[in-house]
Design a protein around this motif. Structure first.
Motif, PDB file in Angstrom:
ATOM      1  N   GLN A   1       0.963  -1.071   0.340  1.00 42.40           N
ATOM      2  CA  GLN A   1      -0.083  -0.482   0.492  1.00 42.40           C
ATOM      3  C   GLN A   1       0.459   1.323   0.166  1.00 42.40           C
ATOM      4  O   GLN A   1       1.781   0.925   0.208  1.00 42.40           O
ATOM      5  CB  GLN A   1      -0.825   0.508   1.383  1.00 42.40           C
ATOM      6  N   LEU A   2       0.162   2.452  -0.282  1.00 41.20           N
ATOM      7  CA  LEU A   2       1.358   3.619  -0.313  1.00 41.20           C
ATOM      8  C   LEU A   2       0.783   4.145   1.043  1.00 41.20           C
ATOM      9  O   LEU A   2      -0.635   5.039   1.153  1.00 41.20           O
ATOM     10  CB  LEU A   2       0.651   4.590  -1.572  1.00 41.20           C
ATOM     11  N   TYR A   3       1.566   4.800   1.753  1.00 42.13           N
ATOM     12  CA  TYR A   3       1.767   5.396   3.134  1.00 42.13           C
ATOM     13  C   TYR A   3       1.675   7.104   2.981  1.00 42.13           C
ATOM     14  O   TYR A   3       2.868   7.478   2.538  1.00 42.13           O
ATOM     15  CB  TYR A   3       2.090   5.133   3.916  1.00 42.13           C
ATOM     16  N   ILE A   4       1.596   8.011   3.151  1.00 41.59           N
ATOM     17  CA  ILE A   4       1.888   8.848   2.811  1.00 41.59           C
ATOM     18  C   ILE A   4       1.473   9.814   4.691  1.00 41.59           C
ATOM     19  O   ILE A   4       0.750   9.393   5.461  1.00 41.59           O
ATOM     20  CB  ILE A   4       1.147   9.905   2.400  1.00 41.59           C
ATOM     21  N   GLY A   5       2.824  10.633   4.689  1.00 35.74           N
ATOM     22  CA  GLY A   5       3.071  10.934   5.812  1.00 35.74           C
ATOM     23  C   GLY A   5       2.823  12.513   5.898  1.00 35.74           C
ATOM     24  O   GLY A   5       2.870  13.712   5.230  1.00 35.74           O
ATOM     25  N   THR A   6       1.395  13.246   6.353  1.00 37.10           N
ATOM     26  CA  THR A   6       1.232  15.082   6.539  1.00 37.10           C
ATOM     27  C   THR A   6       1.443  15.430   7.873  1.00 37.10           C
ATOM     28  O   THR A   6       1.320  14.970   8.934  1.00 37.10           O
ATOM     29  CB  THR A   6      -0.691  14.513   6.177  1.00 37.10           C
TER      30      THR A   6
ATOM     31  N   PRO B   1      -1.475  18.000   9.627  1.00 36.21           N
ATOM     32  CA  PRO B   1      -1.881  18.879  10.389  1.00 36.21           C
ATOM     33  C   PRO B   1      -1.416  19.759  11.359  1.00 36.21           C
ATOM     34  O   PRO B   1      -0.592  19.242  12.307  1.00 36.21           O
ATOM     35  CB  PRO B   1      -3.830  18.109  10.263  1.00 36.21           C
ATOM     36  N   ALA B   2      -1.284  21.104  11.685  1.00 33.43           N
ATOM     37  CA  ALA B   2      -1.449  20.794  13.963  1.00 33.43           C
ATOM     38  C   ALA B   2      -2.200  19.850  14.533  1.00 33.43           C
ATOM     39  O   ALA B   2      -2.797  19.769  13.621  1.00 33.43           O
ATOM     40  CB  ALA B   2      -2.521  22.198  13.512  1.00 33.43           C
ATOM     41  N   GLY B   3      -1.196  20.454  15.483  1.00 33.48           N
ATOM     42  CA  GLY B   3      -1.816  18.950  15.765  1.00 33.48           C
ATOM     43  C   GLY B   3      -0.340  17.803  16.517  1.00 33.48           C
ATOM     44  O   GLY B   3      -1.032  17.220  17.043  1.00 33.48           O
ATOM     45  N   GLY B   4       0.084  17.753  15.387  1.00 39.79           N
ATOM     46  CA  GLY B   4       0.757  16.373  15.475  1.00 39.79           C
ATOM     47  C   GLY B   4       1.121  15.678  13.767  1.00 39.79           C
ATOM     48  O   GLY B   4      -0.780  16.187  13.292  1.00 39.79           O
ATOM     49  N   PHE B   5       2.121  14.929  13.560  1.00 37.68           N
ATOM     50  CA  PHE B   5       1.840  14.096  12.109  1.00 37.68           C
ATOM     51  C   PHE B   5       0.801  13.338  12.111  1.00 37.68           C
ATOM     52  O   PHE B   5       0.213  12.467  13.007  1.00 37.68           O
ATOM     53  CB  PHE B   5       3.153  14.063  11.907  1.00 37.68           C
ATOM     54  N   ALA B   6       0.677  12.758  10.763  1.00 34.47           N
ATOM     55  CA  ALA B   6      -0.649  11.337  10.504  1.00 34.47           C
ATOM     56  C   ALA B   6       0.042  11.351   9.391  1.00 34.47           C
ATOM     57  O   ALA B   6       0.737  10.805   8.044  1.00 34.47           O
ATOM     58  CB  ALA B   6      -1.761  11.981  10.004  1.00 34.47           C
ATOM     59  N   ILE B   7      -0.259   9.682   9.558  1.00 38.03           N
ATOM     60  CA  ILE B   7      -0.230   8.963   8.898  1.00 38.03           C
ATOM     61  C   ILE B   7      -1.244   7.984   8.247  1.00 38.03           C
ATOM     62  O   ILE B   7      -1.707   7.350   8.600  1.00 38.03           O
ATOM     63  CB  ILE B   7       1.234   7.756   9.221  1.00 38.03           C
ATOM     64  N   TRP B   8      -1.450   8.209   6.563  1.00 32.97           N
ATOM     65  CA  TRP B   8      -2.361   7.552   5.676  1.00 32.97           C
ATOM     66  C   TRP B   8      -1.622   6.489   5.342  1.00 32.97           C
ATOM     67  O   TRP B   8      -1.015   6.895   4.354  1.00 32.97           O
ATOM     68  CB  TRP B   8      -3.312   8.383   5.193  1.00 32.97           C
ATOM     69  N   LYS B   9      -2.766   5.420   4.802  1.00 29.53           N
ATOM     70  CA  LYS B   9      -2.763   4.273   3.852  1.00 29.53           C
ATOM     71  C   LYS B   9      -3.529   3.932   3.000  1.00 29.53           C
ATOM     72  O   LYS B   9      -4.995   4.306   3.205  1.00 29.53           O
ATOM     73  CB  LYS B   9      -2.635   2.774   4.359  1.00 29.53           C
ATOM     74  N   SER B  10      -3.213   3.606   1.364  1.00 29.71           N
ATOM     75  CA  SER B  10      -4.759   3.239   0.701  1.00 29.71           C
ATOM     76  C   SER B  10      -3.798   2.187  -0.598  1.00 29.71           C
ATOM     77  O   SER B  10      -2.756   1.922  -0.934  1.00 29.71           O
ATOM     78  CB  SER B  10      -4.468   4.482  -0.239  1.00 29.71           C
ATOM     79  N   SER B  11      -4.248   1.290  -0.606  1.00 28.41           N
ATOM     80  CA  SER B  11      -3.846   0.401  -1.629  1.00 28.41           C
ATOM     81  C   SER B  11      -4.249   0.676  -2.991  1.00 28.41           C
ATOM     82  O   SER B  11      -3.733   0.283  -3.817  1.00 28.41           O
ATOM     83  CB  SER B  11      -4.637  -0.943  -1.066  1.00 28.41           C
ATOM     84  N   ASP B  12      -5.199   1.624  -2.682  1.00 21.50           N
ATOM     85  CA  ASP B  12      -6.194   2.714  -4.932  1.00 21.50           C
ATOM     86  C   ASP B  12      -5.865   3.646  -4.794  1.00 21.50           C
ATOM     87  O   ASP B  12      -6.963   4.107  -3.872  1.00 21.50           O
ATOM     88  CB  ASP B  12      -7.267   1.876  -4.881  1.00 21.50           C
ATOM     89  N   PRO B  13      -4.984   4.335  -3.943  1.00 18.99           N
ATOM     90  CA  PRO B  13      -4.294   5.912  -4.174  1.00 18.99           C
ATOM     91  C   PRO B  13      -5.559   6.964  -5.234  1.00 18.99           C
ATOM     92  O   PRO B  13      -6.230   7.921  -4.413  1.00 18.99           O
ATOM     93  CB  PRO B  13      -3.397   6.562  -4.109  1.00 18.99           C
ATOM     94  N   GLU B  14      -6.169   5.787  -5.708  1.00 23.40           N
ATOM     95  CA  GLU B  14      -6.831   7.697  -7.477  1.00 23.40           C
ATOM     96  C   GLU B  14      -8.257   7.058  -6.664  1.00 23.40           C
ATOM     97  O   GLU B  14      -9.024   7.503  -7.499  1.00 23.40           O
ATOM     98  CB  GLU B  14      -6.089   7.286  -8.586  1.00 23.40           C
TER      99      GLU B  14
ATOM    100  N   PRO C   1       6.531  14.420   9.672  1.00 22.78           N
ATOM    101  CA  PRO C   1       6.553  12.917   9.172  1.00 22.78           C
ATOM    102  C   PRO C   1       7.996  12.643   8.440  1.00 22.78           C
ATOM    103  O   PRO C   1       8.339  12.601   7.447  1.00 22.78           O
ATOM    104  CB  PRO C   1       6.029  12.549   8.470  1.00 22.78           C
ATOM    105  N   MET C   2       9.022  13.814   9.080  1.00 27.11           N
ATOM    106  CA  MET C   2      10.456  13.729   8.393  1.00 27.11           C
ATOM    107  C   MET C   2      10.887  12.521   6.797  1.00 27.11           C
ATOM    108  O   MET C   2      10.845  12.663   6.338  1.00 27.11           O
ATOM    109  CB  MET C   2      11.119  13.973   9.465  1.00 27.11           C
ATOM    110  N   ALA C   3      11.047  11.742   8.027  1.00 25.56           N
ATOM    111  CA  ALA C   3      11.216  10.461   7.076  1.00 25.56           C
ATOM    112  C   ALA C   3      10.103   8.867   7.461  1.00 25.56           C
ATOM    113  O   ALA C   3       9.814   8.774   8.533  1.00 25.56           O
ATOM    114  CB  ALA C   3      12.872   9.499   7.385  1.00 25.56           C
ATOM    115  N   MET C   4      10.280   8.191   6.495  1.00 22.18           N
ATOM    116  CA  MET C   4       9.605   6.359   6.693  1.00 22.18           C
ATOM    117  C   MET C   4      10.639   6.151   5.641  1.00 22.18           C
ATOM    118  O   MET C   4      10.960   5.724   4.462  1.00 22.18           O
ATOM    119  CB  MET C   4       7.723   6.589   5.852  1.00 22.18           C
ATOM    120  N   GLU C   5      10.564   4.654   6.465  1.00 23.80           N
ATOM    121  CA  GLU C   5      10.871   3.249   5.875  1.00 23.80           C
ATOM    122  C   GLU C   5      10.267   2.077   6.163  1.00 23.80           C
ATOM    123  O   GLU C   5      10.631   1.389   7.524  1.00 23.80           O
ATOM    124  CB  GLU C   5      12.733   3.602   6.048  1.00 23.80           C
ATOM    125  N   GLU C   6      10.357   0.803   5.680  1.00 23.20           N
ATOM    126  CA  GLU C   6      10.183  -0.030   5.685  1.00 23.20           C
ATOM    127  C   GLU C   6      11.210  -1.061   6.155  1.00 23.20           C
ATOM    128  O   GLU C   6      12.501  -0.738   5.777  1.00 23.20           O
ATOM    129  CB  GLU C   6       9.606  -1.315   4.701  1.00 23.20           C
TER     130      GLU C   6
END
Length: 471
Positions: free
Chosen positions: A208-213, A215-228, A248-253
């Motif tokens: 899945q595609l993970y994105i780190g956003t 927003p005010a109040g602390g980072f959030a991590i979202w995921k989607s198997s079909d981003p579109e 969320p500065m960096a992400m790695e599996e």
């Protein structure tokens, strides 16, 4: 044993013009294409940042002839032999005022063409996306950037290339994500559904595609198997229990987990538009399972506590920043050779040069007084009441006790993702190397490391390992 070797004879690459070389002070992006390693530079990053914050740049960060024209350099990769000479293959026209190449990736599209894609940003608020088939000839391609935005993370997923855009200092609530797979269709906006906040980081984990956003109040991590599809699920929010985990500065599996390292812009400049300045803290490192459970690996008692929507914060094996408040960024995470590498940004180097420059010029009292007044004017009194000052002071004094021995970025390594060992605590023996900005494993089997050095120019190193360290 872990070995590291410098492969830039001159910091900032340019042996013919040392003033130009030192202005290439961030190895901001790295990619490989057809047997070459490419580096996109950030120019005069601290100098430009101080101007953006209406602060007078101090002597150490001011070049003789300031130029914001970002450059791309490349190095031939020669299997097991020694690398060749660095070659400049692109320089942004001076009139564009571009100061950085934030991202770069190679991608083979549906037409079968393999190209390098690089995103940059200009001081006049115009973003650019360039690409090249051969690494020598570069062209600007249409990309639907909003004014004041630039392309930051870029990631391939299921045969498509995804790119997100954000602003350099201020942060909005709107999420901009685009996709590319066909040169005729070009880049298209992706429906991100319920996602809020600008995207800072992106990776692929568990298919899945993970994105780190942020927003005010602390980072959030979202995921989607079909981003579109517009269907996105929030995995972690509210900074994993600490609102000061803003970005969320960096992400790695690694080892079946997704690792996420946090940060605060410039250590104290907040993403919250209603409270631009916050107390500094060391970074946290969390990890997320394929089932969306998460735990803190690096990070202790929160400085600005929150209650995440899912999961409960624990205390990690290490305190924030690995016990050093002057490590406000987990700037790089990279899996290599069965190990997880962590690279930090050491803000103490920045403070050291600013204070030395001010003392030398005799302007320290007036300068610092104006800066403190500016910060206090832009801090939210309501938020100040929520800080855990006792714990913050304890961490600050502990970090101060180890200064200046800790100057220079930290590089750490782990075999299991829980226990870490120091590779370097002094910027690879150069305490003016204040950050590991990038790591990339390329086809010659080596790990390449690009540094951030605001006074001398960036460096490129190779790392190798001959066994897993014990703990």
């Amino acid at each position: 044993m872990i070995y590291y070797k410098k492969i830039t004879r001159v910091n900032g690459f340019d042996s013919s013009d040392r003033d130009n070389a030192r202005q290439n002070n961030y190895a901001w992006s790295m990619a490989e294409l057809d047997g070459y390693l490419y580096i996109g530079t950030g120019r005069n990053v601290v100098y430009r940042g101080m101007l953006s914050l209406e602060m007078e740049p101090t002597r150490s960060f001011t070049p003789e002839h300031p130029s914001q024209a970002s450059e791309i350099w490349r190095l031939p990769i020669r299997g097991c032999g020694h690398p060749g000479e660095w070659e400049r293959v692109y320089q942004m026209p001076a009139e564009n005022g571009t100061c950085l190449f934030r991202c770069m990736a190679s991608f083979r599209d549906s037409a079968g063409e393999n190209r390098l894609h690089g995103g940059s940003y200009s001081k006049d608020g115009q973003g650019y996306l360039l690409n090249s088939k051969d690494g020598l000839n570069w062209e600007s391609v249409p990309f639907p950037l909003e004014p004041g935005y630039y392309v930051r993370p870029i990631m391939e997923h299921k045969g498509k290339l995804y790119a997100a855009s954000c602003q350099p200092l201020t942060v909005g609530k709107t999420t901009y994500l685009h996709v590319y797979d066909d040169p005729v269709k070009g880049w298209r906006r992706v429906d991100t559904g319920p996602v809020t906040g600008e995207i800072f980081s992106m990776t692929v984990f568990n298919g899945q595609l993970y994105i780190g956003t942020m927003p005010a109040g602390g980072f959030a991590i979202w995921k989607s198997s079909d981003p579109e599809s517009g269907r996105w699920e929030c995995v972690v929010d509210k900074g994993a229990g600490d609102a000061l985990n803003e970005i969320p500065m960096a992400m790695e599996e690694f080892g079946g987990w997704l690792y996420v390292g946090s940060g605060i812009n410039g250590a104290i400049y907040s993403t919250d538009p209603d409270s631009r300045w916050v107390l500094p803290k060391g970074f946290d490192l969390i990890r997320i399972s394929p089932d969306d459970d998460w735990e803190v690996i690096v990070g202790g008692t929160p400085i600005l506590p929150t209650t995440p929507s899912r999961g409960t914060r624990n205390e990690g094996l290490y305190s924030a920043g690995f016990g050093n408040m002057f490590n406000p960024y987990c700037w790089t995470l990279k899996k290599y050779g069965g190990h997880l590498f962590v690279g930090s940004w050491d803000s103490a180097v920045l403070y050291k040069f600013v204070l030395e420059d001010l003392a030398e010029s005799g302007a320290s009292n007036d300068y610092i007084t104006k800066l403190i007044k500016k910060i206090l004017r832009e801090m939210d009194p309501a938020k100040l009441a929520d800080y855990n000052y006792g714990h913050w002071l304890k961490e600050f004094l502990h970090s101060l006790r180890n200064y200046p021995e800790s100057l220079g970025f930290d590089c750490l390594i782990s075999c299991d993702g829980k226990h870490f060992r120091q590779v370097s605590m002094d910027g690879f023996r150069n305490d003016e190397n204040y950050g590991i900005r990038n790591m990339l494993e390329v086809s010659d089997g080596r790990l390449y490391v690009g540094t951030a050095n605001p006074t001398q120019g960036c460096e490129i190193w190779t790392l190798s390992i001959d066994h897993c360290p014990s703990y």
